[in-house]
Design an enzyme around this catalytic site. Structure first.
Site, short mmCIF file in Angstrom:
data_model
loop_
_atom_site.label_atom_id
_atom_site.label_comp_id
_atom_site.label_asym_id
_atom_site.label_seq_id
_atom_site.Cartn_x
_atom_site.Cartn_y
_atom_site.Cartn_z
N ARG A 44 0.86 -1.19 0.00
CA ARG A 44 0.00 0.00 0.00
C ARG A 44 0.89 1.24 0.00
NH1 ARG A 44 1.72 1.85 4.08
NH2 ARG A 44 0.60 3.80 3.77
N GLY A 45 0.24 2.42 -0.12
CA GLY A 45 1.00 3.66 -0.21
C GLY A 45 1.21 3.97 -1.70
N ALA A 46 0.96 5.22 -2.08
CA ALA A 46 0.90 5.55 -3.52
C ALA A 46 2.16 5.16 -4.31
CB ALA A 46 0.58 7.04 -3.67
N ARG A 81 -7.24 -0.75 -7.12
CA ARG A 81 -7.70 0.29 -6.18
C ARG A 81 -7.79 1.59 -6.99
NH1 ARG A 81 -4.48 0.93 -0.73
NH2 ARG A 81 -6.43 1.88 -0.03
N GLN A 183 -2.70 2.43 9.92
CA GLN A 183 -1.37 2.52 9.28
C GLN A 183 -0.41 3.35 10.13
OE1 GLN A 183 -4.29 2.91 7.73
NE2 GLN A 183 -4.23 2.28 5.59
N ASP A 224 -2.17 10.62 -2.13
CA ASP A 224 -2.46 9.56 -3.10
C ASP A 224 -2.70 10.15 -4.48
OD1 ASP A 224 -3.37 8.49 -0.29
OD2 ASP A 224 -2.79 6.82 -1.57
N ASN A 234 -5.77 12.37 0.18
CA ASN A 234 -4.90 11.52 1.02
C ASN A 234 -5.77 10.74 2.00
OD1 ASN A 234 -2.21 10.66 1.77
ND2 ASN A 234 -2.51 11.76 3.68
N LYS A 235 -5.15 9.94 2.81
CA LYS A 235 -5.85 9.08 3.77
C LYS A 235 -6.89 9.85 4.57
CE LYS A 235 -5.55 5.57 4.25
NZ LYS A 235 -6.48 4.60 3.60
C1 MRU Z 1 3.77 7.99 0.66
S1 MRU Z 1 2.29 7.35 0.81
C2 MRU Z 1 1.06 8.61 0.78
C3 MRU Z 1 -0.26 8.00 0.79
O1 MRU Z 1 -0.30 6.94 -0.12
C4 MRU Z 1 -0.65 7.56 2.19
O2 MRU Z 1 -0.71 8.67 3.01
C5 MRU Z 1 -1.98 6.90 2.13
O3 MRU Z 1 -3.00 7.54 2.21
C6 MRU Z 1 -1.99 5.45 1.91
O4 MRU Z 1 -3.27 4.89 1.96
P1 MRU Z 1 -3.40 3.32 1.97
O5 MRU Z 1 -4.89 3.08 2.01
O6 MRU Z 1 -2.71 2.83 3.19
O7 MRU Z 1 -2.79 2.82 0.69
#
Ligand code: MRU
Length: 317
Positions: A44-46, A81, A183, A224, A234-235
């Protein structure tokens, strides 16, 4: 350690669902197993999703000589996703060189290497910015996980915290726990502890109050998708921290590579926000059958964003 890589014909990732309890490495050699890992947030994470998307195309190309079968697999990877632009972008970049599986893999490895280089640049630019805005002992609040786990090595916003710590100019980090999948509580604290960075954990809803009480000098987090107008997707929970930062008069800084900037999205309203369903939040605490709404991301309007730090620039939207 690279939290995602290509080894012996497989995508190798740290299973983020098992952290912080145990470090388990998964070897994903089929598109189905990779998509499953993406959807249950084992990876996970962009930026990490961008690498995963491109490597997924390499897996697809190796699995069949039938172009329509490969095209179908690529589409499933691309759409596993919806919100982080990196996933579809990485998949499309690799798909552009099909049918050659070798060429697709080369593109995927290039994206991996680009993200490694971006992380170092963001750390440097972000640390300079934080010090100029907050002075030599910045106390940061961060949300979700933006470290090596979310990229390949280093991170985005968390890489800035690591760099400030290395320079001796970090006053500490508050990690926001990041409901509902935690997370922040599970992954960010694990990474900060491993790096020896002083930190404390707070529930998400404490963020704005801690800012109001003067315990935070800046909010720093990732993205993201960054829209053409500077809106930051973002999250979920990021927007509340941005409102808190504005009320407290402290900077709200987003750190993300150029690979997360999506000029084809005019603003946050045009971005599909993943809803991950009721089960993740109803769990065992609400009466069975309780209806829920579970957006995994939110939109912080550009007007609340002090600066966006990418690997090439500091943008004040
Ligand atoms: C460097 S990662 C930045 C974002 O991807 C992060 O903040 C985030 O929102 C990730 O969401 P996730 O649902 O855990 O994939």
């Amino acid at each position: 350690m690279r939290t995602i890589d290509w080894v012996d014909g497989a995508v190798v990732i740290v299973d983020q669902t098992r952290l912080p309890g145990e470090v388990v490495w998964l070897h994903l050699s089929t598109v189905d197993s990779l998509i499953d890992a993406i959807q249950r947030l084992a990876v996970r994470g962009a930026p990490a999703l961008g690498v995963a998307g491109a490597m997924g195309v390499a897996l697809a190309a190796r699995s069949s000589d039938d172009p329509s079968v490969v095209a179908d697999l690529v589409h499933r990877v691309e759409t596993a996703r919806p919100t982080a632009v990196n996933l579809a972008r990485g998949a499309r970049r690799a798909a552009a060189v099909l049918p050659s599986a070798t060429a697709a893999l080369e593109v995927a490895l290039r994206i991996r290497d680009e993200e490694i280089e971006s992380s170092a640049e963001m750390a440097r630019l972000g640390a300079d910015l934080v010090t100029s805005l907050c002075g030599p002992s910045a106390r940061l609040l961060t949300h979700c996980n933006t470290g090596a786990l979310a990229t390949v090595v280093g991170g985005t916003a968390l890489a800035v915290a690591f760099e400030l710590h290395r320079r001796g100019t970090l006053g500490g980090v508050i990690a926001s726990e990041t409901r509902p999948l935690l997370q922040g509580a599970r992954l960010t604290t694990w990474e900060l502890a491993r790096a020896g960075v002083p930190h404390r954990l707070a529930v998400d809803s404490a963020g704005p109050f801690l800012m109001a009480r003067g315990e935070v000098d800046a909010v720093i987090l990732g993205a993201d998708r960054i829209c053409a107008n500077g809106d930051v997707v973002n999250k979920v929970g990021s927007y509340a921290h941005a409102l808190g930062a504005r009320a407290a008069g402290i900077p709200f800084i987003c750190v993300a590579p150029e690979s997360t900037v999506d000029l084809s999205a005019p603003g946050g309203a045009e971005v599909e926000i993943e809803d991950r369903g009721a089960a993740e939040i109803v769990g065992s605490s609400a009466p069975p059958g309780t209806a829920a709404v579970n957006p995994a991301f939110d939109v912080t309007p550009a007007s609340l964003v002090t600066a966006i730090v990418t690997d090439t620039r500091v943008w004040h939207p």
